[in-house]
Design a protein around this motif. Structure first.
Motif, short mmCIF file in Angstrom:
data_model
loop_
_atom_site.label_atom_id
_atom_site.label_comp_id
_atom_site.label_asym_id
_atom_site.label_seq_id
_atom_site.Cartn_x
_atom_site.Cartn_y
_atom_site.Cartn_z
N PRO A 257 0.75 -1.19 0.12
CA PRO A 257 0.17 -0.03 -0.15
C PRO A 257 0.62 1.27 0.07
O PRO A 257 0.40 2.65 -0.18
CB PRO A 257 -0.72 -0.10 1.27
N ASN A 258 2.03 1.03 0.44
CA ASN A 258 3.22 2.42 0.36
C ASN A 258 3.55 2.66 -0.83
O ASN A 258 4.21 3.88 -1.23
CB ASN A 258 4.05 2.37 1.27
N GLU A 259 3.10 1.91 -2.04
CA GLU A 259 3.62 2.20 -3.55
C GLU A 259 2.61 2.97 -4.19
O GLU A 259 1.27 2.85 -3.85
CB GLU A 259 4.08 0.66 -3.99
N ARG A 260 3.06 3.54 -5.14
CA ARG A 260 1.95 4.20 -6.02
C ARG A 260 1.07 3.04 -6.68
O ARG A 260 -0.23 3.68 -6.76
CB ARG A 260 2.73 4.91 -7.25
N PHE A 261 1.28 1.92 -7.10
CA PHE A 261 0.66 1.20 -7.74
C PHE A 261 0.77 -0.28 -7.20
O PHE A 261 1.85 -0.83 -6.63
CB PHE A 261 0.67 1.05 -8.99
N ALA A 262 -0.39 -1.04 -6.98
CA ALA A 262 -0.33 -2.60 -6.88
C ALA A 262 0.41 -2.96 -8.08
O ALA A 262 0.80 -2.53 -9.12
CB ALA A 262 -1.64 -3.18 -6.73
N ARG A 263 0.84 -4.49 -8.05
CA ARG A 263 1.77 -4.96 -8.99
C ARG A 263 1.22 -6.25 -9.54
O ARG A 263 0.37 -7.07 -8.84
CB ARG A 263 3.09 -5.27 -8.44
N ILE A 264 1.17 -6.71 -10.71
CA ILE A 264 0.65 -7.78 -11.32
C ILE A 264 1.77 -8.85 -11.07
O ILE A 264 2.95 -8.63 -11.63
CB ILE A 264 0.34 -7.84 -12.97
N LEU A 265 1.38 -9.78 -10.63
CA LEU A 265 2.48 -11.22 -10.39
C LEU A 265 2.22 -12.11 -11.59
O LEU A 265 3.26 -12.69 -12.18
CB LEU A 265 2.22 -11.76 -9.26
N LYS A 266 0.97 -12.18 -11.66
CA LYS A 266 0.72 -13.11 -12.93
C LYS A 266 -0.67 -12.79 -13.72
O LYS A 266 -1.59 -12.27 -13.27
CB LYS A 266 0.49 -14.54 -12.56
N ALA A 267 -0.55 -12.55 -14.99
CA ALA A 267 -1.69 -12.55 -15.86
C ALA A 267 -1.95 -13.38 -16.89
O ALA A 267 -1.00 -14.01 -17.48
CB ALA A 267 -1.56 -11.02 -16.53
N ASP A 268 -2.91 -14.00 -16.99
CA ASP A 268 -3.50 -15.20 -17.65
C ASP A 268 -4.67 -14.39 -18.87
O ASP A 268 -5.64 -14.00 -18.08
CB ASP A 268 -4.08 -16.36 -16.96
N VAL A 269 -4.32 -14.36 -19.89
CA VAL A 269 -5.14 -13.87 -21.14
C VAL A 269 -5.76 -14.75 -21.84
O VAL A 269 -5.03 -15.57 -22.43
CB VAL A 269 -4.21 -12.66 -21.81
#
Length: 279
Positions: A257-269
């Motif tokens: 929560p202290n960073e500007r954005f959350a981060r994607i660990l894995k994306a399945d498309v």
């Protein structure tokens, strides 16, 4: 007046959803700095608490929220272009709070804001006017997971629609050991791989527009979320062919929560409707 693109709309929505996040988790110095980052130096703010000019006066206004639980459920968002470098964003939200003494309140609220485009990718709020439009009687429901992941999603879409091959914006959106399973390529597991991909097919386009639908977010555990969303996509190739497709994305998102954005660990498309030439 310059044409309002989906990219402009995505960028404005990034900042709207970021705005709410500060109030929905414990307020600290890091998170205040991230909030100041989305305001112009001469921000004008008008709320039921009064008027404010200049972002240097903003942190003091946050003291009143110490110990509060807040939730902002965004109902409607409309983005329009006022002039070349200014976007107007209006939003209707359902706001809920639990105060330190246990008192619970809920309202419908209307936001009228202006964002000024900057040298950076993201625009900044130059004016925020907030007015309650009615009192409601709702049970408190945490809105942070949705607001946090929607700001990430809109930043991702805006960056995809840049069509400039630049990978830099994605660095703060991806976890260290990320995997992107795009339906049209082998797994992407490094920033360099992503840069190669961005300089491939997307560079054959001169326009790209994403329309997110059926968004949902599920909390897996503290600071970990699963996002499901469908993107209706339309594009225009450099040889003026209109193309379209529809994809379904499932993202596993980790959050500091202290960073500007959350981060994607894995994306399945996965492809719901494959790429098709319209004309």
């Amino acid at each position: 007046m310059k044409k309002l693109t989906t990219r402009d709309q995505h960028l404005a929505k990034v900042q709207l959803y970021r705005w709410y996040q500060l109030y929905e988790r414990e307020i600290n110095d890091n998170r205040i700095i991230n909030q100041l980052d989305i305001l112009t130096d001469d921000i004008y703010m008008k709320t039921s608490a009064g008027e404010m000019n200049g972002k240097q006066n903003y942190p003091e206004r946050l003291n009143v929220y110490k110990g509060w639980q807040n939730a902002h459920h965004v109902e409607n968002v409309k983005v329009s272009s006022l002039e070349k470098d200014v976007l107007v964003l209006e939003a209707d939200i359902r706001y809920q709070n639990i105060q330190p003494n246990g008192e619970k309140k809920s309202y419908t609220i209307q936001y009228h804001t202006k964002l000024t485009k900057s040298k950076e990718l993201l625009p900044k709020f130059s004016s925020i006017e907030i007015a309650p439009t009615g009192e409601t009687n709702e049970t408190f429901k945490d809105a942070y997971p949705e607001n946090r992941t929607k700001s990430l999603m809109y930043y991702w879409l805006a960056s995809m629609e840049n069509l400039d091959g630049k990978v830099a914006p994605f660095v703060e959106m991806l976890a260290e050991d990320f995997t992107l399973n795009f339906s049209t390529s082998s797994p992407i597991k490094s920033i360099k791989d992503l840069e190669t991909w961005l300089n491939g097919t997307p560079m054959q386009l001169k326009e790209s527009s994403h329309y997110p639908e059926n968004f949902s977010v599920k909390t897996i555990m503290k600071n970990e979320y699963e996002v499901t969303v469908e993107f209706d996509w339309k594009g225009l190739t450099k040889d003026n062919k209109q193309v379209k497709a529809r994809t379904k994305h499932i993202w596993y998102v980790v959050d500091n929560p202290n960073e500007r954005f959350a981060r994607i660990l894995k994306a399945d498309v996965s492809q719901m409707e494959p790429l098709e030439i319209i004309n």
